[in-house]
Scaffold this active site. Structure first.
Site, PDB file in Angstrom:
ATOM      1  NE  ARG A   1     -25.141  16.343   5.856  1.00 46.42           N
ATOM      2  CZ  ARG A   1     -25.287  16.110   4.546  1.00 46.42           C
ATOM      3  NH1 ARG A   1     -24.480  16.687   3.684  1.00 46.42           N
ATOM      4  NH2 ARG A   1     -26.223  15.304   4.111  1.00 46.42           N
TER       5      ARG A   1
ATOM      6  CB  THR B   1     -25.072  16.368  -5.356  1.00 46.99           C
ATOM      7  OG1 THR B   1     -25.017  16.880  -4.040  1.00 46.99           O
ATOM      8  CG2 THR B   1     -24.046  15.282  -5.510  1.00 46.99           C
TER       9      THR B   1
HETATM   10  N1  ASP Z   1     -26.218  13.778  -1.143  1.00 46.43           N
HETATM   11  C1  ASP Z   1     -25.723  15.111  -0.871  1.00 46.43           C
HETATM   12  C2  ASP Z   1     -25.464  15.259   0.603  1.00 46.43           C
HETATM   13  O1  ASP Z   1     -26.247  14.773   1.396  1.00 46.43           O
HETATM   14  C3  ASP Z   1     -26.669  16.175  -1.262  1.00 46.43           C
HETATM   15  C4  ASP Z   1     -27.130  16.139  -2.677  1.00 46.43           C
HETATM   16  O2  ASP Z   1     -27.292  15.079  -3.273  1.00 46.43           O
HETATM   17  O3  ASP Z   1     -27.370  17.228  -3.216  1.00 46.43           O
HETATM   18  O4  ASP Z   1     -24.507  15.909   0.964  1.00 46.43           O
END
Ligand code: ASP
Length: 310
Positions: A204, A176
């Site tokens: 989700r 992310t």
């Molecule tokens: N926080 C993000 C999610 O749960 C994932 C990530 O940080 O890569 O969608």
């Protein structure tokens, strides 16, 4: 004089020193450098924090290295469902999109939701209708195809598990992306963009597009962008919790960010990290994993690009 400052991240996770080849490390650092320089230059030119945050994130969304935009992970249906959010600390305006596909730069659509709609979060088909109304071009699924991501998905597609991009133990492509910035007027902003988790299903949604969970900005306290196991960040209302500790308990940015990531999040079993800035241009970048792709720069000489714990 008002300090200008910017910090970015490209995901936190099992980033163990020595696992990545020097060439790969350089590839990541090059994009991080391009992103932070893009944002910093805009701040130097006197552009606002929102502009710097959006443009820094676009650089990372356009790279296949990060789990956002072009490099987004695959869902259980072998598609891409991206989430993004942006927030302005002065007006407390915010915009977010979730479960979108075909959009090259979800962070820009989130910004348009903030500026050009009455709403804060638009989802799925509706968000795409909004994008079409604003004449966004739609990318083919092939634009988002990445061989490595596809393999990650194939390995777990027949199981019931979904996984954090960062949790993959081998040499991996993580994360992310996010940015926080403080501009010449002392206004701060935060943005976050993600493809979510590999093999996710049932619509989700993670913490990234949820204001207060994965992303938050308020000039009175801080601007925060998170990365990690989204479900825990939602339950911990992590980004807002950092702000609350500053507002209600008078903690500094660093104290509040550490308290949330190193204590409160760990207590409920969550792993990950965040980047944060306050309106004085202070920066904090705590994480409770082995590493976090991150960079920061300010007008007093701070200039770092880091991956591992130091
Ligand atoms: N926080 C993000 C999610 O749960 C994932 C990530 O940080 O890569 O969608």
């Amino acid at each position: 004089m008002q300090k200008i400052a910017i910090a970015i991240h490209g995901g936190a996770g099992t980033l163990v020193k020595g696992k990545m080849t020097p060439e790969k490390e350089k590839e990541y650092k090059d994009i991080l450098s391009m992103a932070i320089e893009t944002g910093y230059q805009l701040l130097e030119e006197g552009k606002n924090a929102i502009e710097a945050v959006e443009k820094a994130i676009i650089v990372m969304e356009n790279s296949h290295l990060f789990n956002a935009g072009k490099g987004s992970v695959f869902t259980a249906n072998e598609t891409h469902e991206m989430d993004a959010a942006i927030m302005d600390g002065k007006s407390l305006n915010a915009g977010a999109v979730t479960l979108i596909s075909g959009i090259k730069n979800p962070i820009s659509l989130a910004r348009d939701v903030m500026n050009k709609s009455e709403h804060v979060i638009l989802a799925g088909e509706g968000a795409l209708q909004f994008a079409k109304y604003l004449n966004y071009a739609l990318e083919e699924p092939s634009y988002f195809y990445d061989e490595f991501r596809h393999q990650q998905w194939i390995e777990i597609k027949d199981s019931d598990t979904f996984q954090l991009d960062h949790a993959v133990k081998k040499e991996s492509k993580f994360g992310t992306v996010g940015a926080v910035a403080c501009d010449k007027n002392g206004t701060i902003a935060a943005g976050t963009s993600t493809g979510g988790m590999t093999n996710k299903k049932f619509g989700r949604i993670g913490d990234s597009p949820i204001i207060g969970a994965g992303n938050y900005a308020n000039n009175q306290t801080c601007a925060v962008s998170c990365t990690g196991s989204g479900e825990f960040f939602i339950r911990g209302v992590v980004a807002y919790d950092v702000s609350c500790l500053m507002e209600y308990k008078g903690m500094t940015l660093q104290e509040a960010a550490d308290e949330v990531i190193q204590k409160r999040l760990l207590k409920i079993g969550g792993d990950g990290g965040l980047i944060a800035v306050d309106s004085k241009g202070n920066i904090a970048m705590p994480f409770n994993t082995e590493g976090m792709y991150r960079a920061c720069k300010d007008s007093e000489g701070l200039d770092e690009i880091l991956i591992y714990d130091v």
